[in-house]
Scaffold this motif. Structure first.
Motif, PDB file in Angstrom:
ATOM      1  N   ARG A 204      56.347 -64.102 -25.262  1.00  0.00           N
ATOM      2  CA  ARG A 204      56.368 -65.640 -25.665  1.00  0.00           C
ATOM      3  C   ARG A 204      55.100 -66.382 -24.994  1.00  0.00           C
ATOM      4  O   ARG A 204      54.227 -65.747 -23.986  1.00  0.00           O
ATOM      5  N   LEU A 205      54.634 -67.404 -25.756  1.00  0.00           N
ATOM      6  CA  LEU A 205      53.580 -68.154 -25.410  1.00  0.00           C
ATOM      7  C   LEU A 205      53.915 -69.450 -24.987  1.00  0.00           C
ATOM      8  O   LEU A 205      54.826 -70.148 -25.636  1.00  0.00           O
ATOM      9  N   VAL A 206      52.954 -70.431 -24.257  1.00  0.00           N
ATOM     10  CA  VAL A 206      53.115 -71.744 -23.807  1.00  0.00           C
ATOM     11  C   VAL A 206      51.898 -72.318 -24.263  1.00  0.00           C
ATOM     12  O   VAL A 206      50.865 -72.025 -23.670  1.00  0.00           O
ATOM     13  N   ALA A 207      51.839 -73.385 -24.825  1.00  0.00           N
ATOM     14  CA  ALA A 207      50.532 -74.103 -25.146  1.00  0.00           C
ATOM     15  C   ALA A 207      50.812 -75.487 -24.666  1.00  0.00           C
ATOM     16  O   ALA A 207      51.816 -76.332 -24.653  1.00  0.00           O
ATOM     17  N   LYS A 208      49.677 -75.902 -23.889  1.00  0.00           N
ATOM     18  CA  LYS A 208      49.330 -77.390 -23.237  1.00  0.00           C
ATOM     19  C   LYS A 208      48.210 -77.909 -23.697  1.00  0.00           C
ATOM     20  O   LYS A 208      47.257 -77.435 -23.855  1.00  0.00           O
ATOM     21  N   GLU A 209      48.311 -79.378 -23.436  1.00  0.00           N
ATOM     22  CA  GLU A 209      47.139 -80.124 -23.707  1.00  0.00           C
ATOM     23  C   GLU A 209      46.172 -79.789 -22.354  1.00  0.00           C
ATOM     24  O   GLU A 209      46.394 -80.162 -21.361  1.00  0.00           O
ATOM     25  N   LEU A 214      50.082 -81.677 -20.512  1.00  0.00           N
ATOM     26  CA  LEU A 214      51.625 -81.702 -20.995  1.00  0.00           C
ATOM     27  C   LEU A 214      51.864 -80.703 -22.197  1.00  0.00           C
ATOM     28  O   LEU A 214      50.923 -79.984 -22.986  1.00  0.00           O
ATOM     29  N   PRO A 215      53.090 -80.245 -22.509  1.00  0.00           N
ATOM     30  CA  PRO A 215      53.295 -79.444 -23.652  1.00  0.00           C
ATOM     31  C   PRO A 215      52.673 -79.689 -25.027  1.00  0.00           C
ATOM     32  O   PRO A 215      52.752 -80.889 -25.298  1.00  0.00           O
ATOM     33  N   ALA A 216      51.947 -78.842 -25.776  1.00  0.00           N
ATOM     34  CA  ALA A 216      51.568 -79.138 -26.977  1.00  0.00           C
ATOM     35  C   ALA A 216      52.609 -78.690 -27.955  1.00  0.00           C
ATOM     36  O   ALA A 216      52.698 -77.653 -28.409  1.00  0.00           O
ATOM     37  N   ALA A 217      53.281 -79.704 -28.567  1.00  0.00           N
ATOM     38  CA  ALA A 217      54.588 -79.556 -29.257  1.00  0.00           C
ATOM     39  C   ALA A 217      54.041 -79.484 -30.555  1.00  0.00           C
ATOM     40  O   ALA A 217      52.981 -80.156 -31.075  1.00  0.00           O
ATOM     41  N   GLY A 218      54.738 -78.820 -31.532  1.00  0.00           N
ATOM     42  CA  GLY A 218      54.566 -78.994 -33.050  1.00  0.00           C
ATOM     43  C   GLY A 218      52.974 -78.285 -33.484  1.00  0.00           C
ATOM     44  O   GLY A 218      52.463 -78.514 -34.755  1.00  0.00           O
ATOM     45  N   VAL A 219      52.489 -77.446 -32.787  1.00  0.00           N
ATOM     46  CA  VAL A 219      51.192 -76.840 -32.867  1.00  0.00           C
ATOM     47  C   VAL A 219      51.431 -75.440 -33.585  1.00  0.00           C
ATOM     48  O   VAL A 219      52.473 -74.722 -33.584  1.00  0.00           O
ATOM     49  N   TYR A 220      50.796 -75.238 -34.843  1.00  0.00           N
ATOM     50  CA  TYR A 220      50.818 -74.125 -35.661  1.00  0.00           C
ATOM     51  C   TYR A 220      50.316 -72.738 -35.110  1.00  0.00           C
ATOM     52  O   TYR A 220      49.159 -72.804 -34.238  1.00  0.00           O
ATOM     53  N   VAL A 221      51.242 -71.650 -35.066  1.00  0.00           N
ATOM     54  CA  VAL A 221      51.055 -70.376 -34.773  1.00  0.00           C
ATOM     55  C   VAL A 221      51.101 -69.418 -35.777  1.00  0.00           C
ATOM     56  O   VAL A 221      52.176 -69.502 -36.735  1.00  0.00           O
ATOM     57  N   LYS A 222      50.238 -68.536 -35.814  1.00  0.00           N
ATOM     58  CA  LYS A 222      50.278 -67.384 -36.874  1.00  0.00           C
ATOM     59  C   LYS A 222      50.027 -66.026 -36.279  1.00  0.00           C
ATOM     60  O   LYS A 222      49.001 -65.823 -35.370  1.00  0.00           O
ATOM     61  N   VAL A 223      50.810 -65.131 -36.599  1.00  0.00           N
ATOM     62  CA  VAL A 223      50.806 -63.819 -35.809  1.00  0.00           C
ATOM     63  C   VAL A 223      50.655 -62.630 -36.702  1.00  0.00           C
ATOM     64  O   VAL A 223      51.276 -62.292 -37.691  1.00  0.00           O
ATOM     65  N   TYR A 224      49.564 -61.793 -36.392  1.00  0.00           N
ATOM     66  CA  TYR A 224      49.296 -60.356 -36.821  1.00  0.00           C
ATOM     67  C   TYR A 224      49.548 -59.378 -35.825  1.00  0.00           C
ATOM     68  O   TYR A 224      49.464 -59.779 -34.728  1.00  0.00           O
TER      69      TYR A 224
END
Length: 304
Positions: A204-209, A214-224
């Motif tokens: 799991r990952l967590v993105a913040k500004e 603050l949580p960076a909501a709605g950020v696009y994530v792509k995984v290979y």
């Protein structure tokens, strides 16, 4: 035996006798001359062998490159190099497009994606440094030859130099490639206003500004994922890069990158063959129009 053959045999025997007699006379006159000449040849042979060994010794040149955290300076290091200068190329990149072509951009193969692309900018860097010499205060009566030799001796190659990032690229996403004495190093630099924490144990990952935390909501994530597999019944290892999933972070800035459905999970074998053992490594793109991009490469969670 015919007469002609008998005569030929006779002449051969006579020649051999004469040669033997001459050799015996030569030994009597000059001592053990043949042995002395042989020893002299051995010494020359050994000398040539040593020269050949010394000339064939390969000095391994090491070369490294690193970009600082702020992306404004590039540090290049060399060891045992002789050339004064190297080249550095900069490529502006569309991160998502590049990531889709080369998800794992930290390996040596990453530069192949740019092998036929014209660089945005190309510069030279130098390891040469001119230091102040005590001979500079010598009298003007010194000869020109001595002054030229002193100036040449005042120049040496530094182990590392700092190359400033070109001003026009300091806010851009760039791929940097440096070359020195046939050695190449490359690194991607993506501008970002995010802090991304990856928890490998849970996938799991967590993105913040970065500015507000603050949580960076709605950020696009792509995984290979890259699968290294040892195939049963065969000696070598095979690898395969597979698209896993994409999506957006939730209201907490969280994204579960490791969980996949059964159909996707079954396709992650090495080229469809049964494997005795396999390891996986994820490459994850986190991208936002406002906050920039981050790419993370992490090991897969341990299977229980």
């Amino acid at each position: 035996m015919p007469r002609e053959e008998e005569e030929e045999e006779f002449y051969k025997e006579e020649e051999e006798k004469e040669e033997q007699e001459e050799e015996e006379e030569e030994v009597k006159r000059g001592g053990n001359r043949k042995k002395y000449v042989f020893a002299e040849n051995e010494a020359e042979r050994e000398s040539r062998r040593q020269l050949l060994l010394n000339s064939s010794m390969v000095v391994e040149v090491s070369f490294e490159m690193a970009i600082d955290e702020k992306g404004k300076r590039i540090v290049v290091k060399q060891e045992k190099g002789k050339e004064k200068r190297g080249k550095m190329k900069f490529y502006k990149v569309d991160v998502e497009s590049l990531f889709s072509v080369k998800p794992f951009m930290k390996g040596k193969d990453a530069a192949k994606a740019f092998s036929i692309v014209k660089p945005t900018k190309q510069i030279e860097f130098s390891f040469e440094e001119a230091t102040s010499s005590s001979s500079s205060s010598s009298s003007s009566s010194s000869s020109s030859s001595s002054s030229s030799s002193s100036s040449s001796s005042s120049i040496h190659l530094m182990p590392s130099v700092i190359v400033p990032m070109p001003e026009e690229l300091q806010t851009q996403n760039v791929f940097v490639e440096a070359e020195y004495e046939g050695k190449r190093c490359s690194e991607a630099l993506f501008r970002s206003g995010m802090i991304v924490e990856v928890f490998e144990e849970t996938g799991r990952l967590v993105a913040k500004e970065e500015a507000t935390h603050l949580p960076a909501a709605g950020v696009y994530v792509k995984v290979y994922v890259k699968v290294y597999a040892k195939v049963c019944g065969r000696g070598g290892r095979e690898e395969e890069v597979v698209f896993v999933k994409d999506g957006f972070t939730d209201w907490r800035g969280c994204f579960d990158y490791a969980s996949v459905n059964k159909s996707t999970n079954s396709s992650l074998g090495a080229c469809g063959r049964a494997s005795c053992e396999s390891t996986r490594r994820f490459s994850i793109l986190i991208a936002s129009d406002d906050l920039g991009c981050v790419v993370k490469e992490v090991d897969a969670p341990a299977e229980n």
